[in-house]
Every structure is written in structure tokens, then in C-alpha cells.
Motif scaffolding. Structure first.
Motif, mmCIF file in Angstrom:
data_model
loop_
_atom_site.group_PDB
_atom_site.id
_atom_site.type_symbol
_atom_site.label_atom_id
_atom_site.label_comp_id
_atom_site.label_asym_id
_atom_site.label_seq_id
_atom_site.Cartn_x
_atom_site.Cartn_y
_atom_site.Cartn_z
ATOM 1 N N CYS A 5 -1.413 -0.835 -4.374
ATOM 2 C CA CYS A 5 -2.804 -0.424 -4.246
ATOM 3 C C CYS A 5 -2.837 0.756 -3.293
ATOM 4 N N ASP A 25 0.845 -1.195 0.000
ATOM 5 C CA ASP A 25 0.000 0.000 0.000
ATOM 6 C C ASP A 25 0.881 1.245 0.000
ATOM 7 N N VAL A 58 -5.509 -3.662 -8.210
ATOM 8 C CA VAL A 58 -4.062 -3.603 -8.037
ATOM 9 C C VAL A 58 -3.405 -3.132 -9.326
ATOM 10 N N LEU A 84 -9.713 -5.751 -4.187
ATOM 11 C CA LEU A 84 -8.869 -4.588 -4.441
ATOM 12 C C LEU A 84 -8.507 -4.508 -5.914
#
Length: 160
Positions: A104, A27, A77, A75
Motif C-alpha cells: 500500500c 508500505d 491493498v 486501506l
């Protein structure tokens, strides 16, 4: 006889061959997402993992990992690079998997599929040192460290 699996498999003389993709997701704070596999998983239940699994017939590798990440943790990505490729042979299965590094920026919408029971986000030093909270099973921290060192030992150094 050819057996059908829900993902791409090729059978030759009762031996199976498959291709899988995995993704180390970081992240914006450089934390890496680990998921914990449910007890109903057919491969390595009750263990840490990174998102990903087998590709579908005719699917591009990058499309496969984006699909797997979306299905497993909800998510989107962005793939940065290929980290490494590995192979695994056990009993009648030969599996090749490719590990990607992806990022992400918004991890606030994580929603696990039925394949996983929970997740954590760790910085790479925590992973390499085995610094995990022991929640369900006292061996989890050992397995998480081993999973990342075995699956993608080079990858940990690449993401930081």
C-alpha cells in the motif's frame, strides 16, 4: 443442526471448519503494519495481528483479503503474492488461513475498525528482534513477535 455464523462455516458433528485470509501489508518504506486486537474480540483479544479474517460464502480469496483490509484499516491493498497457508485446530474448530503479502503506497488514511484499538508500522528487523514500545501491556512485544513468527514466519523473509 447447522449453526449460522456471520462468515462461512461448515458444521459436521458439532465440529466447525472455516477459511480465513490475512495480509502482511508493507508500505513504500518497507514498514509492515501490525494491528492490536481489542479486548472484545472473540479470538485472541488483546494481541497483535495482521489484518484479515474469514471469507464470505462464494467470495474469491483475493477479494476477501482486499475487503478485510478495507474494513479493518481503511486501506486499499495491492496483493503481490501468497506467502503461505496454515491450519489451526483447537477444541471444535478447524481453521485454514492463507497469508498474502500486499503493498500500500499511501498509509496516511489508516482508520481502525472496532476490532482493533491501535496500530504500528515496523520494519521487519524490529519485528524479528521484538523491538516494540511497551505501551498497554508488558507482554505485547513478545506477543507481536510470536504472532508474526507463528502466523507467517516465512512471510517476514519474503517481504524484504
Amino acid at each position: 443442526m447447522i449453526l449460522y455464523f456471520p462468515h462461512f462455516w461448515m458444521e459436521t458433528m458439532n465440529q466447525y471448519f472455516g477459511v480465513a485470509v490475512k495480509c502482511i501489508i508493507k508500505d513504500s518504506h518497507w514498514k509492515i503494519l501490525l494491528v492490536y486486537k481489542s479486548e472484545t474480540e472473540d479470538v485472541n483479544p488483546n494481541s497483535f495481528d495482521i489484518p484479515g479474517w474469514r471469507i464470505h460464502w462464494g467470495e474469491k480469496l483475493e477479494d476477501a483479503i482486499k475487503r478485510e483490509v478495507k474494513e479493518e484499516v481503511n486501506l486499499e491493498v495491492e496483493i503481490e503474492k501468497v506467502s503461505r497457508g496454515r491450519w489451526f485446530t483447537k477444541w471444535d474448530l478447524h481453521l485454514i488461513w492463507i497469508t498474502y503479502v500486499g503493498k500500500c503506497s499511501d498509509v496516511s488514511n489508516i482508520k481502525l475498525s472496532d476490532e482493533h484499538t491501535w496500530y504500528f508500522r515496523y520494519d521487519k528487523e524490529q519485528i524479528l528482534n521484538g523491538d516494540f514500545p511497551v505501551t498497554y501491556n508488558p507482554n505485547m512485544s513478545i506477543r507481536a513477535t510470536q504472532a508474526l513468527k507463528i502466523s507467517c514466519p516465512v512471510s517476514i523473509t519474503l517481504v524484504g
